[in-house]
Every structure is written in C-alpha cells, then in structure tokens.
Write an enzyme that holds these catalytic residues in place. Structure first.
Site, PDB file in Angstrom:
ATOM      1  N   LYS A   1     -24.282  29.133  62.838  1.00 58.90           N
ATOM      2  CA  LYS A   1     -23.997  29.904  61.874  1.00 58.90           C
ATOM      3  C   LYS A   1     -24.397  31.414  62.280  1.00 58.90           C
ATOM      4  CE  LYS A   1     -24.688  30.504  57.000  1.00 58.90           C
ATOM      5  NZ  LYS A   1     -25.285  30.108  55.691  1.00 58.90           N
TER       6      LYS A   1
ATOM      7  N   HIS B   1     -16.787  22.728  50.181  1.00 59.40           N
ATOM      8  CA  HIS B   1     -17.352  23.522  49.269  1.00 59.40           C
ATOM      9  C   HIS B   1     -16.561  23.598  47.959  1.00 59.40           C
ATOM     10  CE1 HIS B   1     -20.322  23.719  52.114  1.00 59.40           C
ATOM     11  NE2 HIS B   1     -21.251  24.262  51.283  1.00 59.40           N
TER      12      HIS B   1
ATOM     13  N   HIS C   1     -27.040  19.611  45.985  1.00 60.70           N
ATOM     14  CA  HIS C   1     -25.920  20.454  46.550  1.00 60.70           C
ATOM     15  C   HIS C   1     -25.201  19.661  47.623  1.00 60.70           C
ATOM     16  CE1 HIS C   1     -23.391  23.566  47.994  1.00 60.70           C
ATOM     17  NE2 HIS C   1     -24.064  23.669  49.252  1.00 60.70           N
TER      18      HIS C   1
ATOM     19  N   LYS D   1     -26.569  35.240  52.154  1.00 60.24           N
ATOM     20  CA  LYS D   1     -26.028  34.867  50.971  1.00 60.24           C
ATOM     21  C   LYS D   1     -27.048  34.697  49.993  1.00 60.24           C
ATOM     22  CE  LYS D   1     -21.417  33.059  51.526  1.00 60.24           C
ATOM     23  NZ  LYS D   1     -20.559  31.976  51.563  1.00 60.24           N
TER      24      LYS D   1
ATOM     25  N   ASN E   1     -16.998  27.505  54.297  1.00 55.65           N
ATOM     26  CA  ASN E   1     -16.972  26.820  53.018  1.00 55.65           C
ATOM     27  C   ASN E   1     -16.261  25.433  53.113  1.00 55.65           C
ATOM     28  OD1 ASN E   1     -17.986  28.957  51.596  1.00 55.65           O
ATOM     29  ND2 ASN E   1     -15.997  30.223  52.032  1.00 55.65           N
TER      30      ASN E   1
END
Length: 363
Positions: free
Chosen positions: A228, A249, A266, A143, A246
């Site tokens: 992941k 998120h 973040h 990403k 997600n």
C-alpha cells in the site's frame, strides 16, 4: 521492527511495524507532534482494553491525555457522531498543535481521521490500528471519512497522519469476525499485487486467522503495508494506479449500504465484492474458469454472513450508481487478469452481470 515511509505531495510519514512497538508511542509523539496534549479517539471496547494503559504511558512521559469513546460499529461513521466529536474537541480545548490519536479499527480511523482533517482546519493525526483490517489497509494512505445513507464513505478527505504505529500483538484481543474482515483485505492485496502473498494465504489462511502462525501474521501485515505504501506514494489522491485498491469494493460498499451497515463487517462485504469481481473477470474473458475457481476456493474459506434472501441485482446496481469511485465517464471496475495482475475497465450492464452472479452463488 521495521519502518516504511509513505511519500505524499506534502511530505512523507513513517509506518512503524513490530510486536511490542506500542511502547514507542511516547517517543514518536515527541518527535512528530509539537503539542503536549493528545485526544485519544476510540470505540468503547478498544478503549476498555487499551485506553487506560496508553493514558498512563503517555502521562508518565509528560503528555496530557483526553479520551473520547463511542459505541462500536459502522453506524458510528455518521454526521451526528462527527458533530458530537467536534463538540467534545471544542469543549476539551484541543488546539491546533495538539494531536488526535485514532486508536482502533477502520471505523475509528475513518471517523477520527476526518475529524482531525477538518477540526480547526487540520490538527496532527496519529493512527494506532488495533484490528487486522486497519493494520493491513485503512490506517495507511490518508483516506478518512463518514458514511451517508445513500452510500459508504461519500463524505471525506485525504489527510495524512504524522505517523502510523502498528503492533501486531494487539490482535490477540480481536473478535474472530474482525480477523476474517482483515483477512479479506489481505487476500485482496495478494490477488491484485502479490502472487507469493496469495500463495501464503492459500497455505496458511486458518493458521493466520487463529494467530497460531505469528511469523505468517507479521509477514502478511508488513507485506500489505509495503504494497500500500508503494501504491499510495505513486498516487496519493486516487487519480490513477491507486484505484486498483478498490478491487471488490464496488459491490462490497453497495451491499453494506443496502443492508443498512447492520449485517456485515466491512471486510465481510468485501469478500462478496471480490467474488463478484472475480466472477465478472471470468465472464468477460479476463481469466480462465480454472483461475476463477481457484479464487472461489480461497474466498469461500473466509466464513462470512450469507447474502440476504431478498437482495436483488437492481437494488445493488442502484447503490453502485452512488459509488464514490464513479466519474463523469461512468463506473469502472477493477478486474483480475491473473494472480497479482489487474486492469481497470468501464462497466456497462452491471445490473445484468450482478443478476447472473446472484444466480451463480445462490444456485
């Protein structure tokens, strides 16, 4: 030192993990990148710590090196900075077979990765993460992207690196807030995928945060990358199972955008997002109160900036409408059904749910 393979529709790439593995960069470049020139993209702080040493190491191996650095922070992920980077790449003479090395945290990986994906319609990308968040999450999976004033990561591309090189010894120079930010993503993987990792974090969170337990740090990094890699290999473009990553998120990104990317790292925003998602999981009957309180106990051990006094449920809910994960069917939310288990459900009335959550956390 271990090597994990991430499989994508266009092939596969290795993730090399190990203390001291940075010294393998020249060898890996020679194997995976055809050009003999690289552009290292980094923020000013990371460039000051590692840029010159990596330049000397690569130049001694016969690689020509150019270094671009920018002011650190989430606000660097914007179209103006991206255009400046394009100009520098053009003026420097970077060609299609040369490499772009993203040296830094998640911001650097996203910005440099998107530049690599789009400059000359794609040049080789190498991810060398220096933050815990980038090591356990953002450097793996392909990403890339930049932010828009209306939302985070709304402009981007899926673009796989040629390889990822993770050296946990680089964490010794990391700011404590950045460690907390990375630990948030580590907790996420335990919550959604791995009860044993979650239990490890419950037992050793502070020792991992302070880097006192190097074995636990290395295990957490390796385990998150393995999880992941497994998820991404089965769903590279987030059409199915990858959506579970997600978790936390939806509200986290809304909180970042609503505060102008100026208050939270973040992962700090994701801590609030996971607390919100766990609260909704409890309210909707997905988990019992006892399990909700267990998640609260761990997540509140991650010390993050408080919610702004003037934040409102309607403002956050409005930001969620611009979330990049929204489809024509509406907004879906990753909910916990147990430690290591989740499900994805469509969300209705998210403003009221957020108002109820705000009342709970500020009581």
């Amino acid at each position: 030192m271990i090597t994990l393979d991430v499989h994508t529709g266009g092939g596969s790439y290795p993730v090399v993990i190990g203390t001291g593995s940075l010294t393998r960069l020249p060898e890996l470049l020679e194997r995976h990148c055809p050009g003999r020139t690289v552009a290292i993209i980094s923020d000013e702080r990371v460039a000051g710590l590692y840029g010159q040493g990596i330049r000397e190491m690569l130049e001694s191996a016969g690689t020509s090196v150019h270094l671009y650095h920018f002011s650190p922070g989430e606000n660097a992920k914007n179209s103006g900075r991206l255009n400046d980077l394009y100009t520098w790449l053009i003026e420097t003479g970077i060609r299609r077979d040369d490499g772009i090395i993203a040296l830094g945290g998640g911001v650097t990986g996203d910005l440099a990765g998107f530049a690599a994906a789009t400059y000359l319609r794609g040049v080789p990308l190498i991810q060398v993460p220096t933050s815990l968040l980038a090591m356990v999450d953002s450097s793996v999976g392909g990403k890339t992207g930049i932010n828009h004033p209306l939302g985070k990561n709304l402009i981007g591309a899926f673009y796989s690196p040629r390889f990822v090189l993770i050296d946990p010894s680089l964490l010794t120079t990391l700011h404590p807030r950045e460690m907390t930010s990375g630990l948030a993503e580590t907790v996420k993987y335990g919550l959604i995928c791995d009860p044993q990792l979650y239990a490890l974090l419950e037992q050793r969170l502070e020792r991992i945060a302070s880097l006192e337990d190097s074995d636990a740090v290395s295990h957490a990094v390796q385990r998150c990358c393995a999880l992941k890699a497994e998820v991404v290999s089965g769903d590279e473009r987030e059409n199915g199972p990858r959506r579970i990553l997600n978790f936390g998120h939806t509200l986290g990104h809304a909180l970042e955008a609503e505060t102008g990317y100026s208050i939270y790292r973040h992962g700090e925003a994701i801590v609030w997002g996971m607390r919100w998602a766990c609260f909704i999981s409890w309210q909707r009957g997905c988990i019992p109160e006892e399990l909700f309180l267990r998640t609260e106990r761990l997540l509140t051990r991650l010390i993050v900036p408080p919610l702004p006094a003037d934040i409102t449920a309607n403002a956050l809910a409005g930001r969620m409408l611009h979330d990049k994960k929204q489809s024509s069917a509406g907004l879906s939310l990753v909910l916990v059904t147990g430690i290591g288990r989740v499900r994805i459900e469509p969300v209705t009335g998210h403003a009221k749910l957020t108002e109820r959550w705000l009342a709970h956390v500020t009581a």
